[in-house]
Design a protein around this motif. Structure first.
Motif, mmCIF file in Angstrom:
data_model
loop_
_atom_site.group_PDB
_atom_site.id
_atom_site.type_symbol
_atom_site.label_atom_id
_atom_site.label_comp_id
_atom_site.label_asym_id
_atom_site.label_seq_id
_atom_site.Cartn_x
_atom_site.Cartn_y
_atom_site.Cartn_z
ATOM 1 N N VAL A 238 -6.825 6.671 -7.358
ATOM 2 C CA VAL A 238 -6.591 5.388 -6.619
ATOM 3 C C VAL A 238 -6.225 4.425 -7.807
ATOM 4 C CG1 VAL A 238 -7.547 3.325 -5.480
ATOM 5 C CG2 VAL A 238 -8.441 5.512 -4.891
ATOM 6 N N GLU A 239 -5.062 3.828 -7.771
ATOM 7 C CA GLU A 239 -4.750 2.802 -8.819
ATOM 8 C C GLU A 239 -4.401 1.546 -7.925
ATOM 9 O OE1 GLU A 239 -1.538 2.726 -12.240
ATOM 10 O OE2 GLU A 239 -0.525 2.264 -10.402
ATOM 11 N N VAL B 291 0.880 -1.095 -0.165
ATOM 12 C CA VAL B 291 0.142 -0.077 0.078
ATOM 13 C C VAL B 291 0.893 1.183 -0.011
ATOM 14 C CG1 VAL B 291 -1.829 1.294 1.123
ATOM 15 C CG2 VAL B 291 -1.953 -1.128 1.411
ATOM 16 N N ARG B 292 0.720 1.892 -0.861
ATOM 17 C CA ARG B 292 1.488 3.146 -1.028
ATOM 18 C C ARG B 292 0.815 4.394 -1.245
ATOM 19 N NH1 ARG B 292 3.455 0.081 -5.610
ATOM 20 N NH2 ARG B 292 5.275 -1.101 -5.000
ATOM 21 N N LEU C 105 -2.046 -1.367 -3.743
ATOM 22 C CA LEU C 105 -2.729 -0.147 -3.935
ATOM 23 C C LEU C 105 -1.908 1.163 -4.131
ATOM 24 C CD1 LEU C 105 -5.447 -0.370 -1.200
ATOM 25 C CD2 LEU C 105 -5.978 0.330 -3.458
ATOM 26 N N ASN C 106 -2.022 2.071 -5.013
ATOM 27 C CA ASN C 106 -1.195 3.433 -4.945
ATOM 28 C C ASN C 106 -2.376 4.433 -4.972
ATOM 29 O OD1 ASN C 106 1.517 2.420 -5.943
ATOM 30 N ND2 ASN C 106 0.360 1.470 -7.722
ATOM 31 N N VAL C 107 -2.436 5.209 -3.792
ATOM 32 C CA VAL C 107 -3.063 6.078 -3.608
ATOM 33 C C VAL C 107 -2.572 7.566 -3.666
ATOM 34 C CG1 VAL C 107 -4.999 7.206 -2.009
ATOM 35 C CG2 VAL C 107 -4.652 4.509 -2.149
ATOM 36 N N PHE C 108 -3.314 8.400 -4.509
ATOM 37 C CA PHE C 108 -2.603 9.856 -4.495
ATOM 38 C C PHE C 108 -3.702 10.855 -3.857
ATOM 39 C CE2 PHE C 108 -0.858 7.208 -7.675
ATOM 40 C CZ PHE C 108 0.623 7.547 -7.548
ATOM 41 N N MET D 187 -12.304 -6.915 -6.543
ATOM 42 C CA MET D 187 -11.501 -6.836 -5.228
ATOM 43 C C MET D 187 -11.436 -5.252 -4.462
ATOM 44 S SD MET D 187 -8.421 -9.311 -5.647
ATOM 45 C CE MET D 187 -7.499 -8.498 -4.374
ATOM 46 N N LEU D 188 -11.499 -4.257 -5.518
ATOM 47 C CA LEU D 188 -11.306 -2.915 -5.151
ATOM 48 C C LEU D 188 -12.615 -2.410 -4.848
ATOM 49 C CD1 LEU D 188 -9.317 -0.422 -4.834
ATOM 50 C CD2 LEU D 188 -10.064 0.033 -7.178
ATOM 51 N N THR D 189 -12.561 -1.592 -3.683
ATOM 52 C CA THR D 189 -13.808 -0.917 -3.237
ATOM 53 C C THR D 189 -13.373 0.503 -2.803
ATOM 54 O OG1 THR D 189 -13.726 -1.421 -1.146
ATOM 55 C CG2 THR D 189 -15.230 -2.720 -2.489
#
Length: 192
Positions: A75-76, A63-64, A128-131, A99-101
């Motif tokens: 979100v990627e 998770v980044r 998970l890459n979250v900006f 899988m992604l919510t």
């Protein structure tokens, strides 16, 4: 001479059986379930309106969370599967897609990439890459996989099971816990 040959053969047979039992019974269960390129990979991207807090949950994969200049949350999720007995690629792809919510309510963006319960024989990894905009408060729970929090986030709260955790220059308070892993916190404010 013949007796020595029989003893040597029996000793070699016993040794081979012991090595086989050790490798199959002890060593093999400790190795990763899948090695190499995934059989199926899905990349999902979502954008939502910025909120003050992001709560990310992962299970098997990194998770980044990083800051960016945009006024929204991006979100990627890179969702990968190694097929095992009984799974076809189209089945795995359908499970990965679900899988992604990403949900937002009451000032919190809840982002989760969790493996499906109905696929116990599917080896899954979810990165998970979250900006987020600068100053966004973040919390992360990750059962198995490293966690990276980039500079500029607000308060940071991380709980990891089997995770190395790295936090860079947050603007707020930091709370970190990991069961098994290294912790690296850079440019973190100290309380006195």
């Amino acid at each position: 001479m013949q007796r020595t040959l029989v003893r040597s053969f029996l000793a070699a047979l016993f040794t081979a059986a012991a090595v086989y039992a050790f490798v199959i019974g002890v060593l093999a269960p400790l190795l990763p379930r899948a090695i190499g390129a995934p059989d199926v990979q899905v990349v999902r991207r979502e954008r939502i309106e910025a909120v003050p807090r992001v709560a990310a949950t992962g299970a098997d994969g990194a998770v980044r969370i990083r800051t960016h200049d945009a006024a929204d949350i991006a979100v990627e999720a890179v969702l990968s599967a190694h097929l095992q007995s009984g799974f076809a690629a189209d089945q795995a792809r359908a499970l990965l897609e679900g899988m992604l919510t990403v949900e937002s309510a009451d000032g919190v963006a809840a982002i989760a990439a969790l493996p499906p319960d109905e696929a116990p024989f599917l080896a899954v990894e979810a990165v998970l890459n979250v900006f987020v905009p600068e100053g966004t408060h973040v919390s992360v729970e990750n059962r198995n996989g490293n966690v990276f929090i980039g500079r500029g986030c607000g308060d940071v709260r991380v709980a990891g099971g089997n995770a190395d955790i790295e936090v860079h220059a947050p603007r707020g308070d930091v709370w970190i816990e990991t069961t098994n892993g290294r912790v690296r916190a850079l440019d973190v404010r100290a309380r006195t």
